[in-house]
Enzyme design. Sequence first.
Site, PDB file in Angstrom:
ATOM      1  N   GLU A 108      50.982  20.316  31.667  1.00 53.78           N
ATOM      2  CA  GLU A 108      50.197  19.514  30.509  1.00 53.78           C
ATOM      3  C   GLU A 108      48.755  20.120  30.455  1.00 53.78           C
ATOM      4  O   GLU A 108      47.875  19.331  30.472  1.00 53.78           O
ATOM      5  CB  GLU A 108      50.149  18.007  31.144  1.00 53.78           C
ATOM      6  CG  GLU A 108      51.736  17.431  31.119  1.00 53.78           C
ATOM      7  CD  GLU A 108      51.721  16.231  31.520  1.00 53.78           C
ATOM      8  OE1 GLU A 108      52.465  15.421  30.679  1.00 53.78           O
ATOM      9  OE2 GLU A 108      50.911  15.410  32.164  1.00 53.78           O
ATOM     10  N   GLU A 142      59.783  16.024  30.930  1.00 48.24           N
ATOM     11  CA  GLU A 142      59.545  14.818  31.825  1.00 48.24           C
ATOM     12  C   GLU A 142      59.753  13.437  31.088  1.00 48.24           C
ATOM     13  O   GLU A 142      59.167  13.275  30.052  1.00 48.24           O
ATOM     14  CB  GLU A 142      58.072  14.638  32.384  1.00 48.24           C
ATOM     15  CG  GLU A 142      57.579  15.622  33.282  1.00 48.24           C
ATOM     16  CD  GLU A 142      56.127  15.288  33.721  1.00 48.24           C
ATOM     17  OE1 GLU A 142      55.587  14.313  33.626  1.00 48.24           O
ATOM     18  OE2 GLU A 142      55.406  16.255  34.392  1.00 48.24           O
TER      19      GLU A 142
END
Length: 586
Positions: A159, A235
Amino acid sequence: MPALTTTSDGFLLHGEPLRIISGALHYFRVHPDQWADRLRKARLMGLNTVETYVPWNLHQPDPEGPLVLDGFRDLPRYLSLAQAEGLHVLLRPGPFICAEWDGGGLPSWLTSDPGIRLRSSDPRFTGAVDRYLDLLIPPLLPHMAASGGPAIAVQVENEYGAYGDDSAYLKHLEQAFRTRGVEELLFTCDQANPEHLAAGSLPGVLTTATFGSRIDRNLAELRAFQPQGPLMCMEFWIGWFDHWGGPHHGRDAADAAADLDRLLSAGASVNIYMFHGGTNFGFSNGANHHHTYAPTVTSYDYDAPLTEHGDPSPKYQAFREVIARHAPVPDEPVPAPAPKLPPTPVELTQRAPLLPHLTDLSKPVHTDGDPLTMDALGLHAGYVLYRTTLPTAGDRLLHFTGGVGDRAQVFVAGAPVGVLERERYDETLRLRVPYPGATLDVLVENQGGVNYGPRIGAPKGLLGPVTLDGTALRGWDCHPLPLTDLDKVPFTPGACTEPAFHHGTFEVDTPADAFLSLPGWTKGQAWVNGFHLGRYWNRGPQRTLYVPAPILRPGANDLVLLELHATTSTRAQLTDTADLGTENHS
């Protein structure tokens, strides 16, 4: 050519179409003796893949030391077990992992360097990363798909678009994997918005996204950014984690299952975050710091399909039914809950007060000036007891310049006079000094390193000069307390109403999972047979600590508590039911 390749809209594994249906299962949050059980249950739910992060600070706690791959850190063994179960593996070695893990996985010996630019192309950072990968990659290569192993893809960073835009840094990581022999498919993951995807992606590297709802919109954002290639939610958030003093998060099973069905119906691949959350044993929990510091609880249950203790939750059956509409699911029954220990009381009959026995546990580091931070003491987790003397008597104002990291209990002449907390931005305390030369003790707890955002590596301990009515207090004895070895704790029978270690024994016929309940206790740490279960705190929401069956033994077992506050309680309880708090569904 890597074993796993991409087409215009999907994956091929050894030339055959593959829909990745994965679940997150972090080896470092599960007792190694339970890895095989959890992996089997992943397969039985219909998963064909598991995903795991790799925490740098767990495997390289010492910058000059070797890579550690034993016990909870035996990643090669975990990969072998996954392969034996017929599962592929997605590896996410960071170097930053977030994961609600202490420091986001970055080692404190690295983050304590005040000049280093973390997660950037700063040569001091990339040099440390390179030295780590020199150690990490060789023992993993036999487990890569190119060598016939289960690891089919490797993530670059984590991320990153939410943190920075240093494309040279991401390119360095890509080349670092390639030059060390990683042939597998590389991918990035970012939150599904154009800015994050653009900043966190690399040309020629698969882009994946993270989200938990609004499936159509988020997949459309990913497709707009990456017109060709597989759609993958790396995710898929099906629950959430908890902070001390906050609610216990949950998500309705039917709601999460409906979104999983939308994902799979769109032809996407998925990694369910989490399939099995496990536990932040010991001092391993992380923390957030958005507007204020908020440490994560010991349990990482995450309201996942497999509970913290490895039993199927309502999501397990709901997800299995959804997966069966899109892929083969083993024709075997849903696993039954594991046996539990019968309710067992534990009498804690021996005590060892903390303050009088400091020298038994820790040699002090003396400084003639201001107190030293935990980093300066070389302590990456645990506590520090700071001790000096107060020159004058009477009502006084004690000021901690810069505050505390993260929670400080203050004692004058052995008596408690107050608590300061980072989350409240506490810096001052009014107190009465009974006589000149009275001892000032400040016990500071590192409650977990921030794992997300710009405050990773924020210092712990006393963070600056300490003044009494404006005059700096000099000359401190700093006692590091990592609490890795309790053999020197001098237990004796009797009562104790100050911060102390408490010891008791209990009998077990057949080891089985249990949950430690501590009514009447306030805050501290718990160990069973020397295994550090983690933190407890009556602030909640978590009310019990998970006791894995493998740490118990037939016959006599030991329980040790470090209780930080006065208590008259002498009993703990092992129960057969977890209590993580009243669930607040999102």
